[in-house]
Motif scaffolding. Sequence first.
Motif, mmCIF file in Angstrom:
data_model
loop_
_atom_site.group_PDB
_atom_site.id
_atom_site.type_symbol
_atom_site.label_atom_id
_atom_site.label_comp_id
_atom_site.label_asym_id
_atom_site.label_seq_id
_atom_site.Cartn_x
_atom_site.Cartn_y
_atom_site.Cartn_z
ATOM 1 N N VAL A 200 -3.530 -10.228 -7.854
ATOM 2 C CA VAL A 200 -2.643 -9.985 -6.712
ATOM 3 C C VAL A 200 -1.650 -8.899 -7.097
ATOM 4 C CG1 VAL A 200 -0.850 -10.971 -5.215
ATOM 5 C CG2 VAL A 200 -2.851 -12.344 -5.818
ATOM 6 N N VAL A 201 -1.469 -7.943 -6.186
ATOM 7 C CA VAL A 201 -0.495 -6.868 -6.384
ATOM 8 C C VAL A 201 0.360 -6.780 -5.123
ATOM 9 C CG1 VAL A 201 -0.149 -4.413 -6.856
ATOM 10 C CG2 VAL A 201 -2.169 -5.577 -7.779
ATOM 11 N N THR A 202 1.661 -6.748 -5.290
ATOM 12 C CA THR A 202 2.521 -6.554 -4.120
ATOM 13 C C THR A 202 3.017 -5.103 -4.129
ATOM 14 O OG1 THR A 202 4.349 -7.507 -5.376
ATOM 15 C CG2 THR A 202 3.199 -8.960 -3.871
ATOM 16 N N PRO A 203 3.362 -4.593 -2.944
ATOM 17 C CA PRO A 203 3.634 -3.157 -2.838
ATOM 18 C C PRO A 203 4.843 -2.717 -3.667
ATOM 19 C CG PRO A 203 3.367 -4.138 -0.652
ATOM 20 C CD PRO A 203 3.466 -5.261 -1.626
ATOM 21 N N ASP A 204 4.722 -1.548 -4.244
ATOM 22 C CA ASP A 204 5.826 -0.840 -4.886
ATOM 23 C C ASP A 204 6.419 -1.545 -6.094
ATOM 24 O OD1 ASP A 204 5.508 1.092 -2.864
ATOM 25 O OD2 ASP A 204 6.778 -0.071 -1.515
ATOM 26 N N THR A 205 5.651 -2.480 -6.672
ATOM 27 C CA THR A 205 6.118 -3.095 -7.917
ATOM 28 C C THR A 205 5.462 -2.406 -9.106
ATOM 29 O OG1 THR A 205 4.308 -4.695 -7.814
ATOM 30 C CG2 THR A 205 6.395 -5.358 -6.835
ATOM 31 N N LEU A 206 4.304 -1.795 -8.855
ATOM 32 C CA LEU A 206 3.562 -1.083 -9.898
ATOM 33 C C LEU A 206 3.248 -1.966 -11.098
ATOM 34 C CD1 LEU A 206 5.281 2.404 -9.621
ATOM 35 C CD2 LEU A 206 2.938 1.818 -8.967
ATOM 36 N N ARG A 207 3.023 -3.241 -10.829
ATOM 37 C CA ARG A 207 2.551 -4.157 -11.859
ATOM 38 C C ARG A 207 1.834 -5.300 -11.150
ATOM 39 N NH1 ARG A 207 7.609 -6.898 -14.656
ATOM 40 N NH2 ARG A 207 5.967 -8.353 -15.239
#
Lengths: 256, 256
Positions: A200-207
């Motif tokens: 899972v990736v959430t936007p603009d966290t870049l991790r």
Amino acid sequence: MTYCCGVLVRDGLVLIADTRTNAGLDNISTFRKLHIFEEPGHHVLGLATAGNLSVSQSVVSMLHEGVEDHEMGERRQLRDCRTMFQAAQLVGIAIRQVHRVNGPFMEQSNVSFDVSFLLGGQIAGDSLRLYMVYSAGNFIECTQDTPFLQIGEHKYGKPVLDRAVNYDMEISEALKSSLISMDSTMRSNLGVGLPIDVMVVTPDTLRSELIYRIEPGEPYFHDLRERWSAALRSAHASIPKPPYLKNARPRAVNDI
Amino acid sequence: MTYCCGVLVRDGLVLIADTRTNAGLDNISTFRKLHIFEEPGHHVLGLATAGNLSVSQSVVSMLHEGVEDHEMGERRQLRDCRTMFQAAQLVGIAIRQVHRVNGPFMEQSNVSFDVSFLLGGQIAGDSLRLYMVYSAGNFIECTQDTPFLQIGEHKYGKPVLDRAVNYDMEISEALKSSLISMDSTMRSNLGVGLPIDVMVVTPDTLRSELIYRIEPGEPYFHDLRERWSAALRSAHASIPKPPYLKNARPRAVNDI
């Protein structure tokens, strides 16, 4: 077989992949098909693979080692891409190079050059995106109208996604939908099996928000499967019986 | 495309078939794919067809006109068969004759000789049976372990049947299950569409219990689709969210 699914909603990206590979039903193995390329703050990418394992592994290795880009005259890795579009292009270039080397020999052995990829994630300066890359190296991007993409054995798990997934749903709901879709696929096709890899990736966290492997017997997924089965049974029971067979005989014939 | 499904339970037989045919997405038509052969008291048979329409129509016509049986040295119709096994054999013979005449020319035009049939019903003296006949003319019979068979675009509608159908269910429940399976298929594949033809036969009556066409807008089927969608949504909502994303960050990393 394989089943991988990517869901891209406003809230983030889910990528899931099973781990079963088979060369015939009598030769079943477990291989990771969800590959992570992550340098926090710079880029976070997930690459899910379906199709011929020798091809997909070669592509993944080339993406790690660097792909010779003859047009650009340089060797490039995913970390060198400045946009997700460039990253999808690079996956396509790697597929074509593997095809150039192995394709003719595979054809001679009647093995089809069959591979597909889901590439999802974010690169600093670009937004969170999801692509499906075909065996010819061309690709499509996921959009809000149909916020999911599937590769591999996609049909069994598609009705669930068609009904449940929309761009405005929470990321945890998107993850739940993708797990139900995976469950439907596993029940109907022995070629798809546990463990399941999840990213899972959430936007603009870049991790990555989550990188997780669901093993057989994992309590939540086990519970999800049981609940979904029970809910379907009660949904089934809640629908009235067809009125066509009211009294059995005399027959209702309106067409022959 | 096509979707046909046969369910054979203790209580009886359900055969359903959609009516959409297509030669490319830009050439869609409506053709009946569920063919009835019935002489009350003597035999009641339903034949559902999938695959190349020219092949399946030829087979159906031959079964009406009589199939030249070179081994037996006679021309036989379905009414001449004394068992369901013989009837399935006759369908296979008809397929092979169509293949002998048309197969080579279809191959020259790169059209695959692709056809399959569900043959269900009862002949006086035999029991109620259901067969799936393949394009090579060979066939399998439905048994109590998995009391349904599918032809055509079968994957979308299989998870519903896998979960819901068992040999001891009432015939009206079997009909309901097959309609839900059809609904799932229609939602995910444009090549399958209304109207739907339905046939129900109960054991040892030697006549059809129901022959019915579900047209677009038919109230019960419309209601079934709405209820099933709503029930799936509420089933989805009733499952707890995955615990993996508890607080989003810090990440739960158990495998990379």
